[in-house]
Design a protein around this motif. Structure first.
Motif, PDB file in Angstrom:
ATOM      1  N   LEU A  64       0.785  -1.229   0.000  1.00  0.00           N
ATOM      2  CA  LEU A  64       0.000   0.000   0.000  1.00  0.00           C
ATOM      3  C   LEU A  64       0.820   1.283   0.000  1.00  0.00           C
ATOM      4  O   LEU A  64       0.299   2.338  -0.341  1.00  0.00           O
ATOM      5  N   GLU A  65       2.065   1.226   0.387  1.00  0.00           N
ATOM      6  CA  GLU A  65       2.828   2.447   0.645  1.00  0.00           C
ATOM      7  C   GLU A  65       2.772   3.450  -0.503  1.00  0.00           C
ATOM      8  O   GLU A  65       2.407   4.605  -0.312  1.00  0.00           O
ATOM      9  N   ASP A  66       3.123   3.045  -1.700  1.00  0.00           N
ATOM     10  CA  ASP A  66       3.177   3.981  -2.824  1.00  0.00           C
ATOM     11  C   ASP A  66       1.798   4.300  -3.392  1.00  0.00           C
ATOM     12  O   ASP A  66       1.613   5.324  -4.029  1.00  0.00           O
ATOM     13  N   HIS A  67       0.833   3.418  -3.161  1.00  0.00           N
ATOM     14  CA  HIS A  67      -0.474   3.569  -3.782  1.00  0.00           C
ATOM     15  C   HIS A  67      -1.459   4.385  -2.958  1.00  0.00           C
ATOM     16  O   HIS A  67      -2.288   5.092  -3.505  1.00  0.00           O
ATOM     17  N   VAL A  68      -1.395   4.259  -1.642  1.00  0.00           N
ATOM     18  CA  VAL A  68      -2.451   4.814  -0.808  1.00  0.00           C
ATOM     19  C   VAL A  68      -2.003   5.975   0.064  1.00  0.00           C
ATOM     20  O   VAL A  68      -2.658   7.004   0.117  1.00  0.00           O
ATOM     21  N   VAL A  69      -0.913   5.780   0.749  1.00  0.00           N
ATOM     22  CA  VAL A  69      -0.536   6.727   1.794  1.00  0.00           C
ATOM     23  C   VAL A  69      -0.518   8.177   1.320  1.00  0.00           C
ATOM     24  O   VAL A  69      -1.081   9.045   1.986  1.00  0.00           O
TER      25      VAL A  69
END
Length: 148
Positions: A64-69
């Motif tokens: 999720l790091e690059d997509h959501v945060v």
């Protein structure tokens, strides 16, 4: 007792036919859920009833790091989807962004009533409250609402 005639051809279905059928059922359920959302959102007397607040579960298993945060904001709408065929929890409810990215699940310990509401055709959805990324896991508080 004879099961088949010696000249008859016996057809054996492919091994993955059950998986294919379940996938097709899931796609149909998604379409039904979208139609319900449209119906409820177009209703002039609809109101949103707060049901439950909880911390998201299972985010540590997703990338999720690059997509959501960088994209999350407080009060962002979240889609809730039933996963009745989930191998770990028959009452599983997954949480998605409106763009279709899976964030995790509502906690198993408190999803029985919510899953039954959804199974009965009620529209449940979420909104983000607070969130924090620790480098491995998304700590996200989800507010769950029902369109009434």
């Amino acid at each position: 007792m004879q099961i088949h005639n010696p000249g008859d051809t016996i057809h054996i279905p492919p091994q993955d036919i059950l998986e294919d059928l379940l996938e097709q059922v899931d796609k149909l359920q998604t379409q039904v859920d979208e139609l319900k959302r449209l119906q409820y959102s177009n209703s002039s007397n609809a109101r949103d009833v707060f049901l439950y607040g909880c911390e998201l579960a299972g985010s540590q298993y997703l990338d999720l790091e690059d997509h959501v945060v960088p994209k999350l904001h407080e009060n962002d709408p979240l889609a809730l989807m039933r996963e009745p065929n989930n191998e770990f929890d028959e009452h599983a409810i997954s949480v998605y962004t409106t763009g279709g990215l899976k964030l995790g699940y509502l906690p198993r310990s408190n999803n029985l009533i919510l899953s039954r509401l959804m199974d009965e055709g009620n529209l449940l959805f979420g909104k983000t409250k607070t969130f924090h990324w620790d480098g491995k896991r998304l700590y996200l508080v989800v507010k769950v609402y029902m369109r009434a």
